[in-house]
Design an enzyme around this catalytic site. Structure first.
Site, PDB file in Angstrom:
ATOM      1  N   CYS A  99      26.036   7.133  13.577  1.00 35.25           N
ATOM      2  CA  CYS A  99      24.605   7.598  13.795  1.00 35.25           C
ATOM      3  C   CYS A  99      23.534   7.043  12.696  1.00 35.25           C
ATOM      4  O   CYS A  99      23.856   7.339  11.436  1.00 35.25           O
ATOM      5  CB  CYS A  99      24.407   9.119  13.759  1.00 35.25           C
ATOM      6  SG  CYS A  99      25.188   9.755  15.165  1.00 35.25           S
TER       7      CYS A  99
ATOM      8  N   CYS B  45      30.565  11.451  14.166  1.00 34.80           N
ATOM      9  CA  CYS B  45      30.178  12.740  14.929  1.00 34.80           C
ATOM     10  C   CYS B  45      30.696  12.542  16.688  1.00 34.80           C
ATOM     11  O   CYS B  45      30.747  13.569  17.421  1.00 34.80           O
ATOM     12  CB  CYS B  45      28.870  13.327  14.906  1.00 34.80           C
ATOM     13  SG  CYS B  45      27.848  12.280  15.890  1.00 34.80           S
TER      14      CYS B  45
ATOM     15  N   CYS C  66      29.571   7.156  17.938  1.00 40.50           N
ATOM     16  CA  CYS C  66      29.618   7.487  16.323  1.00 40.50           C
ATOM     17  C   CYS C  66      31.079   7.850  16.041  1.00 40.50           C
ATOM     18  O   CYS C  66      31.791   8.884  16.644  1.00 40.50           O
ATOM     19  CB  CYS C  66      28.654   8.467  16.107  1.00 40.50           C
ATOM     20  SG  CYS C  66      28.582   8.956  14.401  1.00 40.50           S
TER      21      CYS C  66
ATOM     22  N   CYS D   1      23.456  13.349  13.238  1.00 39.52           N
ATOM     23  CA  CYS D   1      24.962  13.110  12.872  1.00 39.52           C
ATOM     24  C   CYS D   1      25.528  14.375  12.220  1.00 39.52           C
ATOM     25  O   CYS D   1      26.321  14.983  12.543  1.00 39.52           O
ATOM     26  CB  CYS D   1      25.239  11.958  12.173  1.00 39.52           C
ATOM     27  SG  CYS D   1      26.765  11.299  12.379  1.00 39.52           S
TER      28      CYS D   1
ATOM     29  N   GLY E 105      -3.578   3.959  21.530  1.00 41.19           N
ATOM     30  CA  GLY E 105      -2.983   2.477  21.463  1.00 41.19           C
ATOM     31  C   GLY E 105      -4.166   1.516  20.832  1.00 41.19           C
ATOM     32  O   GLY E 105      -3.551   0.310  20.322  1.00 41.19           O
TER      33      GLY E 105
END
Lengths: 186, 289, 382
Positions: B262, B240, B237, B268, B29
């Site tokens: 997606c 899909c 979606c 997808c 980080g």
């Protein structure tokens, strides 16, 4: 300078260094994981892994400290020719190479509060390296890992310094593992 | 490809970047300064991610590039071509087949494995930058672990809007120490930041590299009574039928008709190929194209 | 039924082909030669070399041709090329006192050894379009004269000898290189000057102008502006001495600025310095003014909060390649981020509307009391 300073370098530097770095990065990202690295053959007593790590990471911008047993003319010539890295006392070194007892831990840079990255990375040559020994936990480790460390208290003290501290690479023949300052050692 | 060094960058530059990556992994980080180079693509277009990928790739890798979750967005295409040309690496659009994935703004839906590396393109690496423009000041705040300014900002959001008004680039705290910008991913993706793969972040223009090792604790900042919520459009979606993926919203006609699909095109496509079908999708049997 | 938009690869190829055609323009008009750009667009070439940080007029001319005259794009091409060049070593500092001056003017002394040499300047041209150039660019022969023999001494040297200007002893240390190490603040003066000399001419000009208009005014006189060729020498360790490796044209500007002093220190003038590749006097003068403004701390001046005094502001925003890249990246797709904002704003509006319908009993919506930082959940590892 001895002729063998010219030998034992990477045969295809960009590719050899890329592969070796993946080993080093995997080791640092997953403390306790032992990775195979090769590509460089340094003069004795340096291991293949230590020589490879040096060629992958060191250059004229990185002063190196040599532990007593490694501090031979052959090793110096080899590092100078292959990397151009200058040699330095412990407190000025960005990297160090040597046996555990040859590295004065207290003298190396541990970084500053604003720049904790300005800390030394120590390449510790080990007589053996195995997944048996101290128990490790922390970033990079799913639950726990084990590694044959040369000491325990020193690494516990180092982890207390976080975010400052030293980072370690353990080398043995053509294998290496790493221990960043974040790893908790039991 | 003989015109270029492997992966374009010279070896000294790669060593400098590699050293920064190792320190980044050792201090999760924390933003490691590095001497970013001018790349043959503009700053702000992924030069940080490209430099990190160049330092990480080996000839054995299979490389995937996504922008907004999609493999065929123009900038993703351009970066993928760059490495095909300069590193000769194999490329793929399949998340599961890739060993190194460079991304802008998304984390793939399929969970990453231990042998995968995710490289993020980062525009502004400093999570405190929009609260404090001075680098000298923000560096001091990180060193003192003084993140009060961020807390106040989130608190003011709640006072004004009744919720934390950050939808992407949502700040996280890494391993209990550094507050980090996860790059402009939607906050939907934040929970995936704790993963099995290695995550590397490159900010070229701002000259910073940072990292999150596998299994590192990454916590999205929040309050006890206003907990962090990963959100997405409340739809499935339309192609899909997935209900668990982040969705793009498309405007379909002048009347403002919408459809949702997606953002992760590989996710997808893989679902569609497996026979899943959404409200406006093409059933598998009907169409092979 | 919906078919997802594809075709990024083809779109890119076609865009490149169209770009090439546009660059060439009307094929009935003769193609522009790189040598023509190098010889007849010299000031554009100079700017590309200065901000590209690479002294190569042929490559700069090529970059201008390739970029269709977009100088920032040309600078970008040069910068990207520059990073791939291996570095054989560093030259010795150039000696501008030994410059073969094409132009040398002082605003502070009517005359001085070496004289005032106007050189090829626009300064006293009347800015009237010359329609003759549209038909025929040939110029009459220029009267010739003998070049000045010997060195042209720096005007600052005369003030220095009287101790009237702050002394600037030569530094022993090798300065950091802005292109090889990350910028760290506070930056040394050497690093600041590096950033200014490759900074965007328009940005540096604007910053300098702001000091003249009163934002950290430092009252600059141009003690000397000189343009000409200097030799570049490099030490060759194997030979044990320096050899001449080439010649470059530079513009150097030294300013004399308002004096400082105190009860213990007698007053002295202060300095600003500009040095730029090629003929680039607008840039060199601007650089000197901004350099001087940035020196407020070492000269014990007040921080007036002026933009030109703010090292971080100036250094982080002077580079046009960084700036243009980041600015233009906002035209890349951002629909993932935008979508998350859309969801958020819809949610907030729904809640706001629901709240106003529910009546006015609620007051002070916000996190419940107590210590804020104490309530913030921390991601502490176990």
């Amino acid at each position: 300078m001895q002729a063998h300073a010219l030998e034992g370098g990477f045969t295809n530097a960009p590719i050899d260094a890329a592969r070796a770095f993946r080993g080093l990065m995997t080791a640092m990202a997953r403390p306790g994981t032992i990775c195979d690295v090769s590509g460089a053959t340094a003069p004795a007593p340096l291991s293949v892994a230590a020589g490879t790590a040096i060629l992958t990471l060191c250059d004229p911008d990185t002063p190196i400290y040599l532990g007593a047993a490694c501090d031979t003319q052959d090793v110096r010539d080899w590092i100078t020719f292959q990397t151009g890295a200058p040699f330095a006392p412990a407190d000025k070194a960005m990297f160090a190479v040597g046996g555990w007892d040859d590295l004065p831990l207290a003298k190396f840079a541990i970084g500053t509060a604003e720049y904790p990255d300005r800390s030394a990375t120590l390449i510790v040559e080990m007589p053996e390296l195995s997944s048996h020994g101290a128990t490790l936990s922390g970033p990079g480790i799913k639950d726990t890992a084990s590694l044959s460390l040369p000491d325990c208290a020193a690494f516990q003290a180092n982890a207390m310094l976080f975010p400052l501290g030293l980072d370690f690479i353990f080398t043995c023949a053509d294998r290496l593992a790493a221990l960043p300052r974040t790893t908790r050692v039991r | 490809m003989s015109d270029y060094n492997f992966a374009y960058l010279d070896e000294q530059t790669k060593r400098m970047i590699r050293r920064a990556i190792l320190k980044g992994l050792a201090i999760p980080g924390y933003q490691v300064p590095f001497a970013s180079r001018e790349m043959p693509m503009p700053y702000g277009w992924g030069t940080g991610g490209v430099q990190v990928s160049a330092a990480v790739l080996t000839p054995e890798d299979r490389f995937k590039v996504i922008d907004q979750g999609a493999d065929d967005t123009t900038n993703a295409v351009s970066i993928r071509r760059f490495f095909e040309k300069t590193a000769g690496v194999a490329v793929t659009e399949a998340t599961t087949e890739a060993s190194v994935i460079q991304t802008r703004h998304r984390i793939p839906e399929a969970p990453l494995r231990e042998d995968q590396i995710l490289v993020y393109q980062v525009p502004i690496p400093e999570p405190l930058r929009f609260l404090e423009p001075s680098e000298v000041e923000t560096r001091k705040m990180h060193s003192l672990e003084e993140y009060g300014l961020m807390h106040v900002k989130l608190y003011e959001d709640i006072s004004q809007h009744g919720a934390i008004a950050t939808a992407y680039a949502y700040p996280v705290k890494v391993e209990g120490r550094y507050v980090m910008d996860p790059s402009p991913i939607p906050k939907f993706d934040n929970p995936k930041l704790e993963m099995a793969g290695i995550q590397l972040f490159g900010a070229g223009r701002e000259q910073r590299i940072y990292a999150v090792p596998p299994y590192t604790h990454v916590v999205s900042l929040d309050f006890d009574d206003y907990p962090f919520e990963p959100t997405k459009a409340d739809h499935a979606c339309d192609l899909c039928g997935a209900t668990d993926s982040y969705l793009d919203e498309l405007i379909m006609d002048d009347a403002g008709g919408r459809m949702f699909m997606c953002s992760d095109t590989d996710y997808c496509g893989t679902r569609c190929a497996a026979g899943h079908c959404g409200a406006q999708g093409t059933p598998l049997a009907e169409d092979a194209a | 039924m919906y078919v997802a938009v594809k075709g990024g690869e083809r779109a890119i190829d076609h865009a490149h082909a169209w770009l090439a055609e546009e660059r060439r323009g009307d094929r009935d008009v003769a193609e522009l030669g790189v040598d023509q750009i190098r010889e007849q667009m010299t000031l554009a070439v100079n700017r590309v070399m200065a901000e590209g940080s690479l002294y190569d007029p042929d490559l700069a001319a090529l970059a201008i041709k390739q970029s269709r005259g977009d100088l920032i794009e040309a600078i970008f091409l040069i910068r990207a090329y520059r990073t791939t060049l291996p570095r054989f070593g560093g030259s010795n500092p150039v000696d501008t006192a030994a410059m073969a001056c094409d132009r040398r003017v002082s605003a502070t002394f009517k005359d001085a050894p070496g004289g005032q040499v106007l050189g090829p300047t626009f300064d006293y041209t009347h800015r009237l379009l010359d329609f003759k150039l549209a038909a025929d660019g040939e110029v009459a022969e220029m009267p010739q004269t003998e070049p000045n023999a010997g060195e042209t001494p720096h005007i600052m040297g005369f003030l220095d000898r009287e101790d009237l200007i702050q002394s600037e002893p030569a530094g022993a240390e090798k300065p950091d290189d802005l292109t090889r190490s990350p910028l760290e603040l506070p930056a040394s003066r050497a690093l600041r000057l590096q950033a200014l000399t490759r900074g965007d001419e328009g940005f540096i000009l604007g910053m300098a102008y702001s000091t003249q208009r009163g934002y950290a005014r430092n009252h600059a006189f141009v003690a000397e502006l000189r343009i000409g060729a200097v030799a570049v020498e490099m030490d060759i360790p194997e030979l044990g001495f320096a050899i001449d490796i080439g010649e470059i044209t530079l513009t150097e500007c030294e300013t004399v600025n308002q004096f400082t002093g105190s009860k213990t220190e007698p007053p002295q003038f202060t300095r600003g310095y500009g040095l730029v590749f090629g003929m680039a006097e607008r840039k060199a003068i601007s650089m000197a003014l901004v350099d001087r403004a940035l020196r407020w701390k070492e000269l014990g001046e007040d921080n007036l909060g002026a933009p030109a005094q703010d090292e971080e502001f100036v250094l982080y925003h002077a580079d046009n390649i960084q700036a243009t890249g980041f600015l233009e990246h906002i035209k890349l797709p951002h629909y993932v981020d935008f979508q998350s904002e859309l969801e958020l704003i819809r949610k907030l509006r729904r809640e706001a509307q629901a709240g106003s319908q529910a009546g006015e009993q609620a007051e002070g919506k916000g996190p419940s009391g107590g210590s804020l930082t104490g309530k913030m959940k921390e991601g502490v590892a176990s």
